[in-house]
Design an enzyme around this catalytic site. Structure first.
Site, PDB file in Angstrom:
ATOM      1  N   ASN A 146      22.160 -18.897 -55.480  1.00 22.67           N
ATOM      2  CA  ASN A 146      23.757 -18.462 -55.104  1.00 22.67           C
ATOM      3  C   ASN A 146      23.887 -18.150 -53.765  1.00 22.67           C
ATOM      4  O   ASN A 146      22.908 -18.156 -52.953  1.00 22.67           O
ATOM      5  CB  ASN A 146      24.358 -17.280 -56.090  1.00 22.67           C
ATOM      6  CG  ASN A 146      25.882 -17.390 -56.458  1.00 22.67           C
ATOM      7  OD1 ASN A 146      26.480 -17.752 -55.355  1.00 22.67           O
ATOM      8  ND2 ASN A 146      26.037 -17.081 -57.468  1.00 22.67           N
TER       9      ASN A 146
ATOM     10  N   HIS B  85       3.525  -7.713 -41.173  1.00 22.38           N
ATOM     11  CA  HIS B  85       3.207  -7.491 -39.976  1.00 22.38           C
ATOM     12  C   HIS B  85       2.031  -6.256 -40.068  1.00 22.38           C
ATOM     13  O   HIS B  85       2.347  -5.530 -41.047  1.00 22.38           O
ATOM     14  CB  HIS B  85       4.053  -7.038 -38.762  1.00 22.38           C
ATOM     15  CG  HIS B  85       5.150  -8.079 -38.883  1.00 22.38           C
ATOM     16  ND1 HIS B  85       5.078  -9.310 -38.195  1.00 22.38           N
ATOM     17  CD2 HIS B  85       6.432  -8.121 -39.324  1.00 22.38           C
ATOM     18  CE1 HIS B  85       6.122 -10.101 -38.276  1.00 22.38           C
ATOM     19  NE2 HIS B  85       7.100  -9.282 -38.890  1.00 22.38           N
TER      20      HIS B  85
ATOM     21  N   GLY C 160      21.239 -10.144 -58.341  1.00 21.39           N
ATOM     22  CA  GLY C 160      21.719  -9.938 -57.201  1.00 21.39           C
ATOM     23  C   GLY C 160      21.057  -8.850 -56.414  1.00 21.39           C
ATOM     24  O   GLY C 160      21.044  -7.788 -56.707  1.00 21.39           O
TER      25      GLY C 160
ATOM     26  N   LYS D  28       4.622  -5.822 -56.694  1.00 22.38           N
ATOM     27  CA  LYS D  28       3.770  -6.184 -57.406  1.00 22.38           C
ATOM     28  C   LYS D  28       4.169  -7.328 -58.550  1.00 22.38           C
ATOM     29  O   LYS D  28       5.044  -7.547 -58.899  1.00 22.38           O
ATOM     30  CB  LYS D  28       3.087  -5.010 -58.429  1.00 22.38           C
ATOM     31  CG  LYS D  28       2.634  -4.057 -57.481  1.00 22.38           C
ATOM     32  CD  LYS D  28       2.094  -2.549 -58.162  1.00 22.38           C
ATOM     33  CE  LYS D  28       1.493  -1.630 -57.395  1.00 22.38           C
ATOM     34  NZ  LYS D  28       0.846  -0.527 -57.985  1.00 22.38           N
TER      35      LYS D  28
ATOM     36  N   ARG E 119       9.590  -2.475 -61.985  1.00 17.94           N
ATOM     37  CA  ARG E 119       8.586  -2.250 -63.188  1.00 17.94           C
ATOM     38  C   ARG E 119       9.363  -2.670 -64.568  1.00 17.94           C
ATOM     39  O   ARG E 119      10.392  -2.733 -64.663  1.00 17.94           O
ATOM     40  CB  ARG E 119       8.569  -0.671 -63.226  1.00 17.94           C
ATOM     41  CG  ARG E 119       9.678   0.087 -63.810  1.00 17.94           C
ATOM     42  CD  ARG E 119       9.647   1.543 -63.778  1.00 17.94           C
ATOM     43  NE  ARG E 119      10.668   2.394 -64.157  1.00 17.94           N
ATOM     44  CZ  ARG E 119      11.967   2.637 -63.666  1.00 17.94           C
ATOM     45  NH1 ARG E 119      12.233   1.896 -62.519  1.00 17.94           N
ATOM     46  NH2 ARG E 119      12.715   3.107 -64.145  1.00 17.94           N
TER      47      ARG E 119
ATOM     48  N   LYS F 193      11.115  -3.538 -70.811  1.00 14.62           N
ATOM     49  CA  LYS F 193      10.885  -4.065 -72.089  1.00 14.62           C
ATOM     50  C   LYS F 193      10.596  -5.503 -72.110  1.00 14.62           C
ATOM     51  O   LYS F 193      10.705  -6.217 -71.114  1.00 14.62           O
ATOM     52  CB  LYS F 193      12.094  -3.755 -72.681  1.00 14.62           C
ATOM     53  CG  LYS F 193      13.416  -4.573 -72.327  1.00 14.62           C
ATOM     54  CD  LYS F 193      14.620  -4.227 -72.918  1.00 14.62           C
ATOM     55  CE  LYS F 193      16.025  -5.073 -72.678  1.00 14.62           C
ATOM     56  NZ  LYS F 193      17.207  -4.963 -73.487  1.00 14.62           N
TER      57      LYS F 193
END
Length: 202
Positions: free
Chosen positions: A83, A113, A150, A174, A188, A191
């Protein structure tokens, strides 16, 4: 080893290298042309994407505006939608699998950097100016059937598994495993994302 080879190998490289600057300017011009093409002109948009991107499958839809660094390090699978107002800093590989939905304002970064300013810029020139800042990279890999909400930001070196939903506004620092919903800053897992059926497209 060329500066482009260093870049793709994740080593510190010189952004001001002539080969890299040539491709950078080419990509900026192609992205500008894409963003200014009539929305209904599918043939012209397809032509530009074929020249801009490293590779793409069938049925890619990118809503302008769309921004890249080099363009030719970006690879899409089949049936992907991006989008408006997304930014892909493809100083290393960005590989996106099949059936991806990428919402507005998503940012994918492969560049970073040195945190030490002296390492970033080196010694100043006699006139007090600096060379281009030193840059490192790490690829971003996104699996099949992924929806990125978004405003999400995906940082260098991240792999997102198959059948994943990334919540809006998340900052993905991560790796995210298969079959989960993940949100937040830092992103994180909250579920499991159970699939009632797998999606396959011709």
């Amino acid at each position: 080893m060329t500066e482009r080879e260093k870049m793709l190998a994740g080593q510190l490289y010189n952004c001001g290298d002539a080969e890299l600057l040539t491709q950078w300017h080419k990509a900026k011009d192609l992205a500008r042309n894409y963003n200014q093409t009539n929305s209904s002109d599918a043939a012209e948009k397809e032509k530009i994407l074929n020249e801009l991107l490293g590779g793409k499958g069938k049925n890619l839809w990118i809503t302008a505006p769309f921004y890249v660094d080099y363009g030719n390090n970006i690879y899409f699978g089949n049936n992907c939608e991006v989008n408006m107002n997304c930014t892909f800093l493809d100083d290393n590989i960005i590989r996106i699998g099949d059936n991806a939905l990428i919402a507005p304002n998503v940012q994918i970064y492969t560049a970073f950097h040195p945190t030490n300013a002296g390492e970033r810029f080196g010694e100043p020139k006699e006139d007090g100016s600096f060379e281009f800042c030193k840059t490192g990279t790490a690829p971003v890999i996104i699996g099949d059937n992924v929806w990125i909400g978004g405003g999400a930001i995906i940082l260098p070196g991240v792999t997102i598994g198959n059948n994943v939903v990334i919540g809006a506004g998340s900052i993905v620092t991560k790796d995210i495993p298969d079959n989960v919903i993940a949100v937040g800053n830092p992103c994180r897992v909250i579920k499991e994302n159970k699939q009632s059926r797998m999606l396959y497209f011709a």
